[in-house]
Design an enzyme around this catalytic site. Sequence first.
Site, mmCIF file in Angstrom:
data_model
loop_
_atom_site.group_PDB
_atom_site.id
_atom_site.type_symbol
_atom_site.label_atom_id
_atom_site.label_comp_id
_atom_site.label_asym_id
_atom_site.label_seq_id
_atom_site.Cartn_x
_atom_site.Cartn_y
_atom_site.Cartn_z
ATOM 1 N N ARG A 160 27.251 0.294 -3.942
ATOM 2 C CA ARG A 160 28.651 0.715 -4.132
ATOM 3 C C ARG A 160 29.126 0.377 -5.545
ATOM 4 N NH1 ARG A 160 28.969 -0.380 1.492
ATOM 5 N NH2 ARG A 160 29.078 -2.622 1.151
ATOM 6 N N LYS A 171 5.720 -6.390 7.999
ATOM 7 C CA LYS A 171 4.288 -6.079 7.904
ATOM 8 C C LYS A 171 3.645 -6.142 9.290
ATOM 9 C CE LYS A 171 0.790 -6.882 4.373
ATOM 10 N NZ LYS A 171 1.117 -5.695 3.571
ATOM 11 N N SER A 174 -1.935 -4.569 9.131
ATOM 12 C CA SER A 174 -1.833 -4.618 7.683
ATOM 13 C C SER A 174 -2.061 -6.050 7.165
ATOM 14 C CB SER A 174 -0.461 -4.084 7.272
ATOM 15 O OG SER A 174 -0.377 -3.999 5.898
ATOM 16 N N LYS A 219 -5.086 -7.060 4.707
ATOM 17 C CA LYS A 219 -4.827 -7.673 3.388
ATOM 18 C C LYS A 219 -5.563 -9.002 3.236
ATOM 19 C CE LYS A 219 -1.133 -8.419 0.063
ATOM 20 N NZ LYS A 219 0.211 -8.026 -0.310
ATOM 21 N N ARG A 275 -9.049 -8.074 2.496
ATOM 22 C CA ARG A 275 -9.159 -7.539 1.130
ATOM 23 C C ARG A 275 -9.125 -8.664 0.106
ATOM 24 N NH1 ARG A 275 -4.663 -5.135 -1.534
ATOM 25 N NH2 ARG A 275 -3.674 -4.804 0.490
ATOM 26 N N ARG A 322 12.519 -1.661 0.493
ATOM 27 C CA ARG A 322 12.181 -0.688 -0.562
ATOM 28 C C ARG A 322 13.455 0.023 -0.976
ATOM 29 N NH1 ARG A 322 7.607 2.787 1.482
ATOM 30 N NH2 ARG A 322 6.405 0.933 0.965
ATOM 31 N N GLU A 334 9.735 -9.342 -0.158
ATOM 32 C CA GLU A 334 9.346 -8.476 -1.280
ATOM 33 C C GLU A 334 10.311 -7.296 -1.373
ATOM 34 O OE1 GLU A 334 5.175 -6.984 -2.732
ATOM 35 O OE2 GLU A 334 5.966 -5.461 -1.382
HETATM 36 P P1 0O2 Z 1 2.278 -2.251 4.637
HETATM 37 O O1 0O2 Z 1 2.329 -3.510 5.326
HETATM 38 O O2 0O2 Z 1 1.333 -1.250 5.289
HETATM 39 O O3 0O2 Z 1 3.590 -1.698 4.269
HETATM 40 P P2 0O2 Z 1 -0.045 -8.963 -4.012
HETATM 41 O O4 0O2 Z 1 -1.486 -8.955 -3.821
HETATM 42 O O5 0O2 Z 1 0.752 -8.945 -2.740
HETATM 43 O O6 0O2 Z 1 0.458 -10.034 -4.934
HETATM 44 P P3 0O2 Z 1 0.836 -6.307 -4.300
HETATM 45 O O7 0O2 Z 1 0.507 -5.216 -5.271
HETATM 46 O O8 0O2 Z 1 2.306 -6.528 -4.061
HETATM 47 O O9 0O2 Z 1 0.197 -7.633 -4.789
HETATM 48 O O10 0O2 Z 1 0.126 -6.121 -2.925
HETATM 49 P P4 0O2 Z 1 -0.592 -4.946 -2.261
HETATM 50 O O11 0O2 Z 1 -0.979 -5.463 -0.929
HETATM 51 O O12 0O2 Z 1 -1.653 -4.389 -3.113
HETATM 52 O O13 0O2 Z 1 0.540 -3.867 -2.069
HETATM 53 C C1 0O2 Z 1 1.744 -4.180 -1.449
HETATM 54 C C2 0O2 Z 1 2.477 -2.894 -1.127
HETATM 55 O O14 0O2 Z 1 2.663 -2.116 -2.314
HETATM 56 C C3 0O2 Z 1 1.738 -1.977 -0.185
HETATM 57 O O15 0O2 Z 1 2.014 -2.316 1.099
HETATM 58 C C4 0O2 Z 1 2.335 -0.614 -0.541
HETATM 59 O O16 0O2 Z 1 3.627 -0.477 0.019
HETATM 60 C C5 0O2 Z 1 2.486 -0.746 -2.022
HETATM 61 N N1 0O2 Z 1 1.266 -0.305 -2.720
HETATM 62 C C6 0O2 Z 1 0.478 -1.072 -3.485
HETATM 63 N N2 0O2 Z 1 -0.521 -0.356 -4.007
HETATM 64 C C7 0O2 Z 1 -0.362 0.915 -3.575
HETATM 65 C C8 0O2 Z 1 -1.087 2.140 -3.793
HETATM 66 O O17 0O2 Z 1 -2.086 2.201 -4.494
HETATM 67 N N3 0O2 Z 1 -0.616 3.234 -3.144
HETATM 68 C C9 0O2 Z 1 0.499 3.213 -2.354
HETATM 69 N N4 0O2 Z 1 0.872 4.345 -1.780
HETATM 70 N N5 0O2 Z 1 1.195 2.076 -2.144
HETATM 71 C C10 0O2 Z 1 0.777 0.944 -2.737
HETATM 72 P P5 0O2 Z 1 1.010 -1.899 2.223
HETATM 73 O O18 0O2 Z 1 -0.325 -2.457 1.980
HETATM 74 O O19 0O2 Z 1 1.104 -0.435 2.399
HETATM 75 O O20 0O2 Z 1 1.571 -2.695 3.394
#
Ligand code: 0O2
Length: 223
Positions: free
Chosen positions: A55, A74, A78, A82, A85, A106, A165
């Site tokens: 606003r 999450k 997922s 993670k 990974r 978001r 986040e």
């Molecule tokens: P969900 O739970 O399915 O929504 P970190 O390792 O946490 O410090 P980062 O980059 O924040 O670093 O973590 P990560 O796990 O690589 O990515 C976190 C979130 O960012 C993902 O959530 C996505 O929402 C988004 N994201 C990151 N990389 C990509 C990508 O290459 N493509 C897309 N489309 N989104 C991405 P998740 O894993 O979907 O979690």
Amino acid sequence: MKRKKVKSIKQLGNTGTQLEKEVAAMEEAMKQHNIEENCQKLIDGLMPQIKDMERTLYGTYHRNIIEYSTSRIKTPESIVEKLHRKNREVSLNKAIETLRDLAGIRIICSFQDDVYRVAGAIKKLPGYELVKEKNYITKPKSSGYRSIHLILRPPKTTSNIKCIEVQVRSAAMNYWAILEHQLCYKNEKKGAERIRKELKECAIDIAKIDKKMLKLRKEIEKI
Ligand code: 0O2
């Protein structure tokens, strides 16, 4: 999108893959420790401030700086994915200790410069401590992903979830991220390499369009 129902450990019995068992165990542990409720509390604490910000920004700029915001908790799948990974032990304790995106918000902005405006305002939210900032716009991920990620610690939390986040991106970046998430992200299928490359090219094209739209807006503002 509706989440696939996870079979409980009891339902899996002696069947089920190792991964299914890990997901089921994670789901049960999350229930026992009220993870969803605690994540939701963090989201509910921050969302009204984002609405206020929306606003205020509208009042200042006389246009929508924030298009809309969404939140998610999450999923056990997922979380397990993670932890794997990142080569970490698959346990709830490890997830709580090391994953800072269990609760997430978001924010989708209209233009690229709005993303920085909003990220800047988020960083100044009273009481919230900025734990980490990742700028995937100046340094996109290898997939082509662009966004700003802010990890915040809320004021005086006694919850077992210490961080939330906030992802901030433009509508164009979001369009790409949603489609890429459906098509390719975390998809290890053979032959996906070429598709991944093309999706990355799309991300570059979309970033160019985002820049062009910003340039047009600035030209219009001068008229
Ligand atoms: P969900 O739970 O399915 O929504 P970190 O390792 O946490 O410090 P980062 O980059 O924040 O670093 O973590 P990560 O796990 O690589 O990515 C976190 C979130 O960012 C993902 O959530 C996505 O929402 C988004 N994201 C990151 N990389 C990509 C990508 O290459 N493509 C897309 N489309 N989104 C991405 P998740 O894993 O979907 O979690």
